[in-house]
Design a protein around this motif. Structure first.
Motif, PDB file in Angstrom:
ATOM      1  N   VAL A 150       0.866  -1.178   0.000  1.00 22.03           N
ATOM      2  CA  VAL A 150       0.000   0.000   0.000  1.00 22.03           C
ATOM      3  C   VAL A 150       0.906   1.232   0.000  1.00 22.03           C
ATOM      4  N   MET A 151       0.308   2.392  -0.202  1.00 18.43           N
ATOM      5  CA  MET A 151       1.083   3.626  -0.213  1.00 18.43           C
ATOM      6  C   MET A 151       0.708   4.490   0.988  1.00 18.43           C
ATOM      7  N   ILE A 174      -4.478   1.974  -2.117  1.00 16.75           N
ATOM      8  CA  ILE A 174      -4.234   0.569  -2.411  1.00 16.75           C
ATOM      9  C   ILE A 174      -4.602   0.341  -3.875  1.00 16.75           C
ATOM     10  N   SER A 175      -3.684  -0.193  -4.656  1.00 12.68           N
ATOM     11  CA  SER A 175      -3.947  -0.431  -6.070  1.00 12.68           C
ATOM     12  C   SER A 175      -4.979  -1.551  -6.236  1.00 12.68           C
ATOM     13  N   GLU A 176      -5.565  -1.609  -7.411  1.00  7.40           N
ATOM     14  CA  GLU A 176      -6.551  -2.662  -7.703  1.00  7.40           C
ATOM     15  C   GLU A 176      -5.904  -4.036  -7.597  1.00  7.40           C
ATOM     16  N   VAL A 182      -6.576  -8.853  -0.810  1.00  5.10           N
ATOM     17  CA  VAL A 182      -7.360  -8.662   0.419  1.00  5.10           C
ATOM     18  C   VAL A 182      -8.754  -9.275   0.298  1.00  5.10           C
ATOM     19  N   LYS A 183      -9.290  -9.292  -0.902  1.00  5.90           N
ATOM     20  CA  LYS A 183     -10.666  -9.756  -1.107  1.00  5.90           C
ATOM     21  C   LYS A 183     -10.834 -11.190  -0.626  1.00  5.90           C
ATOM     22  N   GLY A 184     -11.937 -11.438   0.036  1.00  6.61           N
ATOM     23  CA  GLY A 184     -12.200 -12.753   0.608  1.00  6.61           C
ATOM     24  C   GLY A 184     -11.785 -12.878   2.060  1.00  6.61           C
ATOM     25  N   SER A 185     -11.097 -11.859   2.602  1.00  4.45           N
ATOM     26  CA  SER A 185     -10.738 -11.888   4.025  1.00  4.45           C
ATOM     27  C   SER A 185     -12.003 -11.825   4.868  1.00  4.45           C
TER      28      SER A 185
END
Length: 253
Positions: A150-151, A174-176, A182-185
């Motif tokens: 992340v930035m 956060i870039s795509e 992260v998706k699904g956490s």
């Protein structure tokens, strides 16, 4: 896995020295925030992400009697300043402490804690093993970690996904591509500094919008400043699946 939020405050902590705002004067324990850090108990492995200035107080409060490794998100002092206090674990466990971080972060630790890495080993100084990591999956004492880059304004910082848990602090972008990690956490802990927009941290609204996009079962906000407002008042404004984190909060997955 059991996750304990050791600290949920910004770099100055809450209360802020000399401040008399309603948050800094609050008697609600949830408004007392040490510098940001998290403890992971994964099976029999004990791992902490970031050792800020309050490290000693945090591990004493939570009675963390063993520590297998330290993982760092980045090199800022509010995430690294407590490194010296691993000496107690060196003594109790009779072994070096593994440190996991990007090469840039490890080099900064070598500068700020030069006595640890000098040729002359003064008796009692921390004993460490350095493990450089990149933006690729790695293991911490057998526990799989997925870095999430992340930035933090212009500074690249690592968040981490460990199983169904993602931890992201000190970020405002956060870039795509990184979002896909992260998706699904099931549970996400994400930074939200204050109500107003900030140059290097997500604001409350920005964090909520990102979490609504990622849709975890539960989410907790961290790296919170006194400018966010009172814990009990801010929580009333949040979607049901998002809560403000607080020091000592335990999350079981």
């Amino acid at each position: 896995m059991k996750v304990t939020l050791l600290g949920t405050g910004t770099s100055q902590g809450v209360p802020v020295i000399g401040c008399t705002c309603k948050v800094c004067r609050s008697v609600d324990y949830r408004d007392k925030r040490l510098r940001v850090s998290v403890h992971l108990q994964v099976g029999d492995k004990s791992i902490i992400i970031d050792s800020g200035p309050d490290f000693r107080e945090q591990v004493l409060r939570e009675r963390i009697k063993s520590l297998d490794a330290l993982v760092f998100t980045h090199e800022h002092k509010d995430h690294t300043a407590g490194l010296d206090d691993i000496r107690a674990y060196n003594f109790m466990q009779q072994k070096d402490m593994p440190l996991y971080a990007e090469e840039r972060v490890l080099n900064q630790l070598k500068q700020e804690f030069s006595y640890i890495f000098s040729g002359f080993k003064y008796p009692g100084i921390p004993q460490v093993q350095l493990h450089p990591v990149t933006n690729e999956p790695f293991e911490v004492e057998g526990v799989p970690f997925m870095p999430i880059q992340v930035m933090h304004y212009k500074l690249p910082v690592f968040g981490y996904r460990i199983g169904d848990f993602s931890y992201i602090t000190d970020a405002n972008y956060i870039s795509e591509e990184e979002k896909e990690k992260v998706k699904g956490s099931r549970v996400i802990v994400l930074d939200a500094l204050r109500i107003e927009k900030h140059i290097s941290h997500f604001s409350l609204q920005e964090a909520v919008e990102l979490l609504e996009e990622l849709q975890p079962e539960r989410a907790y906000l961290t790296h919170i400043s006194h400018l966010m407002g009172l814990h009990r008042e801010v929580e009333q404004q949040l979607p049901e699946f998002i809560r403000l984190g607080y020091d000592g909060l335990q999350i079981k997955l």
